[in-house]
Design a protein around this motif. Structure first.
Motif, PDB file in Angstrom:
ATOM      1  N   GLU A 482       2.418  -5.653  -5.982  1.00  0.00           N
ATOM      2  CA  GLU A 482       1.300  -5.270  -4.303  1.00  0.00           C
ATOM      3  C   GLU A 482       1.744  -4.589  -4.444  1.00  0.00           C
ATOM      4  O   GLU A 482       0.741  -4.364  -3.181  1.00  0.00           O
ATOM      5  CB  GLU A 482       3.591  -6.104  -3.513  1.00  0.00           C
ATOM      6  CG  GLU A 482       4.095  -7.097  -3.862  1.00  0.00           C
ATOM      7  CD  GLU A 482       5.495  -7.606  -3.287  1.00  0.00           C
ATOM      8  OE1 GLU A 482       5.502  -8.402  -2.450  1.00  0.00           O
ATOM      9  OE2 GLU A 482       5.968  -6.247  -2.994  1.00  0.00           O
ATOM     10  N   GLY A 483       2.041  -3.742  -5.047  1.00  0.00           N
ATOM     11  CA  GLY A 483       2.241  -1.686  -4.535  1.00  0.00           C
ATOM     12  C   GLY A 483       2.266  -1.225  -3.528  1.00  0.00           C
ATOM     13  O   GLY A 483       2.763  -1.692  -2.440  1.00  0.00           O
ATOM     14  N   PRO A 484       2.968  -0.005  -2.780  1.00  0.00           N
ATOM     15  CA  PRO A 484       3.335   0.603  -1.769  1.00  0.00           C
ATOM     16  C   PRO A 484       2.265   0.049  -0.579  1.00  0.00           C
ATOM     17  O   PRO A 484       1.414   0.420  -0.370  1.00  0.00           O
ATOM     18  CB  PRO A 484       3.191   2.325  -2.044  1.00  0.00           C
ATOM     19  CG  PRO A 484       2.919   2.508  -3.366  1.00  0.00           C
ATOM     20  CD  PRO A 484       1.699   1.301  -4.041  1.00  0.00           C
ATOM     21  N   LEU A 485       3.183  -0.089   0.010  1.00  0.00           N
ATOM     22  CA  LEU A 485       3.226  -0.268   1.865  1.00  0.00           C
ATOM     23  C   LEU A 485       1.887   0.652   2.389  1.00  0.00           C
ATOM     24  O   LEU A 485       0.848   0.510   2.771  1.00  0.00           O
ATOM     25  CB  LEU A 485       3.721  -0.435   2.792  1.00  0.00           C
ATOM     26  CG  LEU A 485       3.447  -1.147   4.119  1.00  0.00           C
ATOM     27  CD1 LEU A 485       3.093  -2.130   4.494  1.00  0.00           C
ATOM     28  CD2 LEU A 485       4.494  -1.686   4.355  1.00  0.00           C
ATOM     29  N   ASP A 486       2.205   1.624   2.517  1.00  0.00           N
ATOM     30  CA  ASP A 486       2.055   2.994   2.649  1.00  0.00           C
ATOM     31  C   ASP A 486       0.910   3.550   2.547  1.00  0.00           C
ATOM     32  O   ASP A 486      -0.817   3.808   3.326  1.00  0.00           O
ATOM     33  CB  ASP A 486       2.521   5.016   2.618  1.00  0.00           C
ATOM     34  CG  ASP A 486       3.290   5.201   0.962  1.00  0.00           C
ATOM     35  OD1 ASP A 486       2.735   4.151   0.302  1.00  0.00           O
ATOM     36  OD2 ASP A 486       2.779   6.165   1.353  1.00  0.00           O
ATOM     37  N   GLU A 487      -0.127   3.047   1.208  1.00  0.00           N
ATOM     38  CA  GLU A 487      -0.944   3.387   0.979  1.00  0.00           C
ATOM     39  C   GLU A 487      -1.973   2.390   0.998  1.00  0.00           C
ATOM     40  O   GLU A 487      -3.245   2.781   1.136  1.00  0.00           O
ATOM     41  CB  GLU A 487      -1.036   2.894  -0.964  1.00  0.00           C
ATOM     42  CG  GLU A 487      -0.282   4.558  -1.292  1.00  0.00           C
ATOM     43  CD  GLU A 487       0.177   4.884  -3.214  1.00  0.00           C
ATOM     44  OE1 GLU A 487      -0.810   3.200  -3.812  1.00  0.00           O
ATOM     45  OE2 GLU A 487       0.320   5.123  -3.723  1.00  0.00           O
ATOM     46  N   PHE A 488      -1.620   1.265   1.261  1.00  0.00           N
ATOM     47  CA  PHE A 488      -2.425  -0.042   1.354  1.00  0.00           C
ATOM     48  C   PHE A 488      -2.742   0.019   2.986  1.00  0.00           C
ATOM     49  O   PHE A 488      -4.504  -0.157   3.570  1.00  0.00           O
ATOM     50  CB  PHE A 488      -1.666  -1.230   1.673  1.00  0.00           C
ATOM     51  CG  PHE A 488      -1.916  -2.362   2.059  1.00  0.00           C
ATOM     52  CD1 PHE A 488      -3.273  -3.504   1.681  1.00  0.00           C
ATOM     53  CD2 PHE A 488      -1.857  -2.905   3.287  1.00  0.00           C
ATOM     54  CE1 PHE A 488      -3.639  -4.410   2.564  1.00  0.00           C
ATOM     55  CE2 PHE A 488      -2.923  -4.037   4.402  1.00  0.00           C
ATOM     56  CZ  PHE A 488      -3.415  -4.550   2.848  1.00  0.00           C
ATOM     57  N   ILE A 489      -1.539   0.273   4.496  1.00  0.00           N
ATOM     58  CA  ILE A 489      -1.954   0.414   5.254  1.00  0.00           C
ATOM     59  C   ILE A 489      -3.316   1.997   5.463  1.00  0.00           C
ATOM     60  O   ILE A 489      -3.665   1.928   6.298  1.00  0.00           O
ATOM     61  CB  ILE A 489      -0.576   0.994   6.055  1.00  0.00           C
ATOM     62  CG1 ILE A 489      -0.070   0.201   6.615  1.00  0.00           C
ATOM     63  CG2 ILE A 489      -0.944   1.635   7.970  1.00  0.00           C
ATOM     64  CD1 ILE A 489       1.269   0.199   6.836  1.00  0.00           C
ATOM     65  N   GLU A 490      -3.275   3.781   4.822  1.00  0.00           N
ATOM     66  CA  GLU A 490      -3.860   3.952   4.764  1.00  0.00           C
ATOM     67  C   GLU A 490      -5.317   3.325   4.308  1.00  0.00           C
ATOM     68  O   GLU A 490      -6.066   3.671   4.671  1.00  0.00           O
ATOM     69  CB  GLU A 490      -3.386   5.157   3.697  1.00  0.00           C
ATOM     70  CG  GLU A 490      -3.890   6.078   4.282  1.00  0.00           C
ATOM     71  CD  GLU A 490      -3.488   6.936   4.899  1.00  0.00           C
ATOM     72  OE1 GLU A 490      -4.275   7.606   5.274  1.00  0.00           O
ATOM     73  OE2 GLU A 490      -2.201   7.125   5.604  1.00  0.00           O
ATOM     74  N   ALA A 491      -4.614   2.637   3.085  1.00  0.00           N
ATOM     75  CA  ALA A 491      -6.417   2.476   2.820  1.00  0.00           C
ATOM     76  C   ALA A 491      -7.370   1.329   4.093  1.00  0.00           C
ATOM     77  O   ALA A 491      -8.440   1.669   4.434  1.00  0.00           O
ATOM     78  CB  ALA A 491      -6.379   1.451   1.464  1.00  0.00           C
ATOM     79  N   VAL A 492      -6.363   0.139   4.439  1.00  0.00           N
ATOM     80  CA  VAL A 492      -6.960  -0.373   5.886  1.00  0.00           C
ATOM     81  C   VAL A 492      -7.499   0.689   6.806  1.00  0.00           C
ATOM     82  O   VAL A 492      -8.792  -0.343   7.240  1.00  0.00           O
ATOM     83  CB  VAL A 492      -5.466  -1.124   6.411  1.00  0.00           C
ATOM     84  CG1 VAL A 492      -6.241  -1.821   7.557  1.00  0.00           C
ATOM     85  CG2 VAL A 492      -5.412  -2.304   4.775  1.00  0.00           C
TER      86      VAL A 492
END
Length: 654
Positions: A482-492
């Protein structure tokens, strides 16, 4: 990861793989008047111990090829043992002491276990406490299988006292009654429950009255109230007394129910019912049985029904059958509650739980557990054939649970309550010592039937430990995918993805990683919904949480990105209803300004294959995968509307 706003983060114990969180907890307790609660408690709490006179004394005098004789020394000794076992174990241990150890009003060995876990800081001690709790819960399942079989059979066997020719009817009638009992579980116990109290009130009055004439005719039996007769029995005939203890323990079966059902009624109604009705009725009946056996030793073949006049035996069989059905209902309902607690505590896979009452959250139906118990009960009836034979298997489950509860209670009194050593020594020298002897006496019955609860407990523990180990491994691997949520939001944010009108809700077990369904959705559509809500179900180590305290909202650091995280806190007796939790959160944040009926739900589902290199035996991998792939649908568990739910799957090697 950005800190979650909207709730202080301290630490509360939860099931494996969950992040700690906390909330204000307040128990939910009905406002029924005390007399009504005491009356209802008679039916629910005391059904098991209240039907023990049906078979306990018969078992005492038939155990080990009639080793205990219907002679004065043995009879006085046995009755004295019975009365003081009830006094020490039920009255002193449970009613006076153990019921003080409530987990936010809830009782039972799992509630006690996790109450102690919260107080224990050392990992090694925590593991020991959890192991004891798991063993106690496993033995309870054994009790849940044996109690319906032995209780109903012992009542129906009263027909043979009315007419010996009815012996062939015992097994088929028992099967029919138990089959009906398990079939009606799906409709719940609300309607039947209202009749439990009055029926059991009549039962206890009759049980007490049956003993009075025999006591009046032979008042000498009252000397058995003195503990000196139990001591003399042990000193003069130590081996016979030891054998008798293996059956005397049947008189206190159901003692754990006083503690386990405390959350339904509170301690005071249970204490009132016990001291005012149940204890006196049981004492009168056992004294009456002892007096009758001294007068007529031939009555040891079925002393309970022999106490009644011949004209009243058939109605007594009907009343006894009703009482044993109630006792069976209580233990079946208890198995449902323990199963739900075990799921919430990470000891079992998801189970489908159906609520059978709109008013009472504790009235539930767990189909899988119901039918497994039913098959187990039928197997026991076929294998053992009579209540006397089955009694040899009964005691070990009961004494094991009693002993484990005492050990956990002593640990709690020492480590959490800081009780002085002398009080612990007094408890150990009275209650614990008696329970150790009970347990040892029942170990002698392992070959003749005591293996059964041990086998059931071993299977349950195997399932629980396999699930915990596999869950930990899968959770670790899943977090990597899944990977870290904060990194995913930053990428979005950096990708400036187009936003699709609508609200997408993603139930997700934690607040630190991005749901697989969300990642997959973005990957294939190259777009994001206008509103994205991540919903975490937080299982708290308490029975209930009020609705107004159930939801916490976290904006994940950017209140304008349309992505919000909410945590829905539930106790182990609460429903994991995601739509209801979402409805409670609406309006608490600008990002939660929508109609709950308009949302779409997206579930991440993993299909596991036991082919990976995880450090786990291959057969246990296959067992875990079997349980995981056949766990209850999260759509049903989370109460998601099927027409607005999308399931997105992936495969993982274990």
């Amino acid at each position: 990861m950005r800190p979650l706003r909207g709730g202080d983060r301290t630490g509360s114990h939860k099931g494996p793989g969950q992040d700690p969180d906390t909330t204000t907890i307040t128990p939910l307790r009905g406002r029924s008047k005390l007399p009504a609660l005491a009356l209802t408690a008679l039916g629910v709490v005391f059904g098991d111990i209240g039907t023990s006179p049906l078979y306990s004394m018969q078992t005492v005098f038939s155990i080990d090829h009639n080793n205990v004789k219907p002679v004065p020394v043995d009879v006085y000794g046995v009755i004295s043992m019975v009365l003081w076992s009830i006094t020490l174990v039920v009255t002193f241990k449970y009613v006076v002491l153990v019921m003080r150890a409530d987990n936010d009003g809830e009782g039972g060995i799992l509630a006690l276990t996790h109450l102690l876990v919260d107080r224990v800081q050392q990992h090694r001690r925590t593991s020991v406490v959890l192991a004891l709790g798991m063993l106690g819960a496993a033995l309870f399942y054994g009790d849940s299988v044996i109690t319906p079989a032995i209780s109903v059979m012992s009542a129906i066997e009263g027909l043979t006292v009315v007419n010996p020719g009815f012996e062939d009817l015992v097994l088929p009638l028992s099967v029919v009654i138990l089959s009906v009992l398990f079939v009606i579980q799906r409709w719940g116990t609300a309607a039947v429950g209202r009749a439990f109290g009055p029926v059991m009130t009549v039962w206890f009055v009759v049980v007490g009255l049956l003993g009075v004439p025999h006591i009046v005719q032979h008042p000498g039996i009252l000397r058995a109230v003195s503990p000196t007769y139990a001591v003399a029995f042990v000193v003069e005939h130590p081996f016979t007394a030891f054998i008798a203890m293996g059956a005397v323990v049947l008189t206190i079966t159901g003692a754990e129910a006083l503690y386990a059902d405390m959350g339904h009624f509170g301690p005071l109604p249970i204490k009132i019912s016990w001291f005012a009705i149940v204890f006196p009725a049981l004492a009168l009946n056992y004294l009456g049985q002892g007096a009758m056996i001294l007068h007529d030793p031939a009555t040891i073949n079925n002393p309970f029904f022999q106490m009644a006049p011949s004209w009243s035996r058939l109605p007594l069989v009907v009343l006894a059958t009703l009482a044993t059905v109630i006792a069976s209902q209580a233990v079946i309902s208890g198995a449902f509650s323990v199963s739900r607690q075990a799921v919430r505590l990470g000891l079992l896979p998801r189970l489908l739980v159906k609520h059978t009452s709109k008013e009472e959250g504790g009235q539930i139906f767990v189909p899988l557990v119901n039918w497994v118990l039913y098959l187990g009960v039928l197997a026991l009836i076929a294998i053992f054939g009579s209540s006397a034979n089955l009694a040899s298997a009964y005691g070990l489950a009961v004494t094991g649970t009693l002993l484990l509860t005492s050990l956990l209670f002593l640990a709690l009194a020492h480590m959490a309550w800081q009780q002085p050593t002398w009080k612990l020594v007094v408890y150990a020298a009275t209650v614990l010592l008696v329970e150790v002897f009970f347990f040892a006496a029942n170990l002698a019955k392992v070959v003749s039937g005591g293996w059964l609860p041990l086998l059931i407990a071993a299977l349950v523990i195997l399932v629980m430990t396999t699930w915990r180990r596999g869950f930990d491994l899968v959770s670790r691997r899943r977090r990597e995918l899944e990977g870290p949520l904060d990194e995913f939001i930053e990428a979005v944010h950096n990708s400036e993805l187009p936003r699709i009108p609508g609200i997408a809700v993603f139930p997700h077990p934690n607040s630190t990683t991005a749901p697989l369904a969300l990642r997959t959705l973005v990957m294939f559509t190259h777009a994001m919904f206008e509103h994205v809500v991540l919903v975490e179900i937080v299982n708290e180590n308490v029975p209930h949480i009020r609705h107004r305290e159930r939801v916490h909202v976290h904006d994940l650091g950017d209140p304008s990105d349309g992505i919000v995280h909410i945590s829905v806190h539930v106790g182990f007796n609460d429903s994991q209803d995601v739509p209801r939790g979402l409805a409670l959160a609406v309006g608490r944040s600008p990002e939660l300004d929508f109609e709950p009926q308009q949302v779409r739900y997206f579930l991440s589902v993993l299909t596991l294959r036991p082919t990976g290199d995880a450090k786990m035996a291959s057969w246990r991998k296959r067992l875990y995968v079997l349980m995981a792939n056949n766990a209850a649908s999260r759509t049903e568990v989370f109460h998601l509307p099927p027409d607005r739910t999308v399931v997105m799957g992936a495969e993982m090697e274990l």
